[in-house]
Design a protein around this motif. Structure first.
Motif, mmCIF file in Angstrom:
data_model
loop_
_atom_site.group_PDB
_atom_site.id
_atom_site.type_symbol
_atom_site.label_atom_id
_atom_site.label_comp_id
_atom_site.label_asym_id
_atom_site.label_seq_id
_atom_site.Cartn_x
_atom_site.Cartn_y
_atom_site.Cartn_z
ATOM 1 N N GLU A 159 0.836 -1.204 0.000
ATOM 2 C CA GLU A 159 0.000 0.000 0.000
ATOM 3 C C GLU A 159 0.872 1.255 0.000
ATOM 4 O O GLU A 159 0.598 2.228 -0.713
ATOM 5 N N VAL A 162 2.327 1.744 -3.458
ATOM 6 C CA VAL A 162 1.349 2.314 -4.389
ATOM 7 C C VAL A 162 1.245 3.821 -4.183
ATOM 8 O O VAL A 162 1.232 4.600 -5.139
ATOM 9 N N ASN A 166 2.090 6.615 -6.997
ATOM 10 C CA ASN A 166 1.095 7.607 -7.411
ATOM 11 C C ASN A 166 1.679 9.018 -7.358
ATOM 12 O O ASN A 166 1.478 9.832 -8.270
ATOM 13 N N LEU A 262 3.279 0.158 -10.808
ATOM 14 C CA LEU A 262 1.986 0.186 -10.120
ATOM 15 C C LEU A 262 1.186 -1.077 -10.412
ATOM 16 O O LEU A 262 0.613 -1.700 -9.499
ATOM 17 N N THR A 265 2.685 -4.044 -8.615
ATOM 18 C CA THR A 265 2.446 -3.962 -7.172
ATOM 19 C C THR A 265 1.004 -4.353 -6.843
ATOM 20 O O THR A 265 0.743 -5.106 -5.888
ATOM 21 N N LYS A 266 0.066 -3.853 -7.634
ATOM 22 C CA LYS A 266 -1.343 -4.173 -7.401
ATOM 23 C C LYS A 266 -1.633 -5.643 -7.690
ATOM 24 O O LYS A 266 -2.470 -6.259 -7.032
ATOM 25 N N HIS A 561 -3.568 -3.912 -16.169
ATOM 26 C CA HIS A 561 -3.785 -4.447 -14.822
ATOM 27 C C HIS A 561 -4.144 -5.930 -14.826
ATOM 28 O O HIS A 561 -4.022 -6.599 -13.797
#
Length: 676
Positions: A159, A162, A166, A262, A265-266, A561
């Motif tokens: 988290e 991320v 961002n 990103l 990581t997600k 994604h």
């Protein structure tokens, strides 16, 4: 509690922004987080023997409301010109989100919810109560509370990663665009650009102590040049700068790497939580559609749009050849589309804007809310505002105060120039003591300030943005559920909470409606339906290519994604998505997704929601077209079936109840010229 801090006053009253100082912001959030931690522990102690609806669910909801209301009321302060306000506001936002993630890791609290859900009282809740409880338990599950301690620690690290990525995305955007400008001294280079846009460019130059005109990489000057400038070299220069925002030859400052990191990581986060992919995880929070349903929806649209887009490309090639361009370049495309196949309009773009001054449009929005829903928006001059020019209204329906609506419409330093958004300051709900708490929403756009004695004058795009955000505000105000979390329309996901906003945009495409609200800011005269229809026909012809770009962005979002570890580079995904969508082929230098900030502002695996909502909105609007654009009975039916339930049920259920039939995509496809 510190009574000297105005942000800690009663949380159901509008904030007195006139007395808020910058030191109040962090102090208020720190104190509220500390107080909430203590209160949660107290609730756990009191509810251990027998968890109840009032003592557990509504008590925790009240704490959430207190903290969220304060945080959301601070958000408008982050768009003041002074950068320190923005820094502190964003810092407080991150701290509160981190606290809510921490709360969802509280195993003792989860067990109380589970015990209550399994009790006779929990099993016999009405459908609203069951929906609220289900959402809470789902939020705990998706937070990873069930994971072993070492995996929860890894989840927390992800988290934080991320959040850092961002931030890096926006830093890269700023590095490539904030300091870019083009100073023009030869007015001939601006030939074709509307006078009001030129005046804004001159004003931008003046603020920098320059003569002539200054063009920046903001949306309004970019569109003015790319759509209207006859100087092809000027169009190329601005296009190249705009389509490389967030890009850099140095990988450290290039957003392709940020987006890739990103997505990876997600993906790790989703798999840690037991999901095969991030889309499978994230769509649990965004309306309930499966990744397969979303991909099918987008690919069907691309397939249906393909033939029409190919015909349009061929027509544009022919138009280019007529102007001596053997091969039109990307910076020619929008300009040529503006020119081809149209007779001259009887009103220029400058003339058109003169008929839509901001005060008259705000009055038209108030009138529309009253006619459709019986919602009375009364100016509230006694309510404190965060900036001069912000409008505040009390919202009343059937003699009952629903809440408050703020409209912050005019561009200023500190406010993102391209952005239009709605901040949901408070959710309506009834607490454990039976006390009703009002809702509040704030609408933000960046309409150019008036020049000289003229008020702010709206382009058609400005109109659509303002009506879009007004739709969000109406949806929020017209929810009727009494539960705090079910009143949060954002829990419907983008495909749900964007429906009302997309629906309100349809009024901006009605020539008869626009004629009825048009009023020249000096003469007081109106435009005819015939004149406006010709204008709208031309604008509508420009929307089909934009549909292809929206499809491309949505496909890219799902692709990146869905399989970030398949070895394909970000730019390869971009080109694949544009190809599938039937969009104009990209030039080698173009990096359109490097500035795709929706992917770092909560729309990741959710950008499809705009198109999804648009299909619903067109079908909903078809009933208004049949029964009247200001028909009260139709408006109230829309509120009853679509708006009132909030997040208590899927919005698709309400849409089909309002239509009294299954959803149809035909109105959407016909408007775009993609179906007979």
């Amino acid at each position: 509690m510190n009574s000297d801090n105005p942000l800690l006053a009663h949380h159901d009253d509008p904030i007195d922004y006139a007395v808020v100082r910058i030191e109040h912001v962090r102090a208020a959030i720190d104190q509220l987080i500390a107080d909430t931690r203590i209160a949660i522990n107290t609730i756990i102690d009191h509810q251990r023997r027998l968890p109840t609806w009032d003592g557990l669910v509504l008590a925790i909801d009240a704490l959430d409301a207190r903290l969220n209301n304060t945080l959301n009321s601070i958000v408008p302060l982050g768009f003041r010109a002074e950068g320190e306000w923005q820094k502190i506001t964003f810092e407080c936002w991150d701290r509160v989100q981190a606290f809510f993630r921490e709360k969802l890791q509280n195993v003792e609290l989860l067990h109380l919810y589970e015990r209550f859900a399994a009790s006779a009282h929990g099993r016999n809740l009405d459908w609203h109560g069951k929906a609220a409880l289900h959402r809470t338990l789902t939020a705990f599950r998706l937070s990873g509370v069930h994971l072993p301690a070492h995996q929860r620690a890894r989840l927390q690290a992800l988290e934080q990663q991320v959040s850092s990525l961002n931030e890096a995305f926006f830093i890269n955007m700023s590095r490539s665009s904030d300091n870019w400008s083009l100073h023009i001294m030869d007015e001939q280079r601006l030939h074709g650009i509307p006078a009001l846009n030129k005046a804004a460019m001159a004003a931008a130059a003046t603020t920098k102590g320059l003569g002539g005109w200054l063009i920046t990489l903001e949306e309004a000057p970019y569109l003015a040049v790319i759509e209207h400038a006859q100087d092809r070299a000027l169009r190329e220069q601005l296009y190249r700068a705009y389509l490389t925002r967030g890009a850099s030859a140095d990988p450290q400052y290039d957003n392709a790497g940020v987006l890739q990191a990103l997505a990876e990581t997600k993906q790790e986060k989703a798999r840690l939580l037991g999901f095969a992919s991030f889309p499978q995880f994230n769509l649990q929070l965004k309306g309930g559609a499966s990744p397969e349903q979303v991909v099918t929806f987008l690919e069907d649209l691309a397939r249906q749009a393909g033939p029409g887009l190919e015909r349009e490309r061929q027509q544009l090639q022919a138009a280019a050849q007529q102007q001596g361009l053997v091969q039109p370049q990307p910076w020619d495309v929008v300009y040529l589309r503006k020119q081809m196949g149209h007779t001259p309009l009887s009103v220029s773009e400058d003339d058109l804007r003169a008929f839509f001054p901001l005060p008259a449009i705000v009055s038209a929005l108030i009138d529309l809310a009253r006619n459709l829903f019986g919602l009375v928006l009364t100016p509230a001059s006694d309510i404190s505002i965060w900036e001069p020019g912000v409008l505040a209204f009390e919202a009343v329906q059937d003699h009952a105060l629903l809440g408050y609506l703020y409209i912050d419409a005019i561009a200023r330093d500190g406010k993102p120039s391209e952005a239009a958004w709605t901040s949901y300051l408070r959710n309506r709900h009834t607490d454990a003591d039976g006390i009703y708490h009002t809702s509040a929403a704030a609408l933000f756009t960046s309409i150019a300030p008036g020049q000289g004695s003229a008020p702010p004058l709206l382009t058609h795009l400005d109109l659509r943005k303002l009506f879009h955000e007004f739709g969000h505000g109406l949806h929020h105000l017209l929810v009727r559920t009494a539960n705090y979390h079910l009143s949060d329309i954002q829990k419907l996901g983008p495909g749900g909470f964007e429906i009302a906003s997309k629906l309100l945009e349809r009024w901006c495409w009605s020539a008869s409606y626009l004629a009825s609200i048009s009023t020249h800011f000096e003469r007081g005269t109106s435009l005819s339906v015939h004149t406006l229809q010709a204008v709208l026909d031309r604008y509508q012809a420009q929307e089909r290519p934009k549909l292809a770009v929206e499809l491309a962005k949505s496909l890219f979002d799902l692709d990146l994604h869905g399989s970030p570890d398949d070895g394909r580079a970000v730019q390869q995904r971009v080109e694949d998505s544009f190809g599938k969508a039937g969009a104009w082929p990209l030039a080698a230098f173009e990096r359109p997704m490097h500035a795709f900030d929706h992917l770092v502002t909560g729309y990741d695996v959710g950008y499809y929601g705009y198109l999804w909502a648009d299909v619903h909105a067109f079908d909903l609007f078809s009933r208004f077209e049949q029964e009247g654009l200001k028909n009260r009975a139709t408006g109230l039916a829309l509120q009853d079936e679509v708006f009132a339930p909030g997040a208590a049920r899927p919005i698709r259920t309400g849409v089909e109840a309002f239509l009294n039939r299954p959803l149809s995509a035909l109105p959407f496809l016909r408007w775009y010229g993609l179906a007979d």
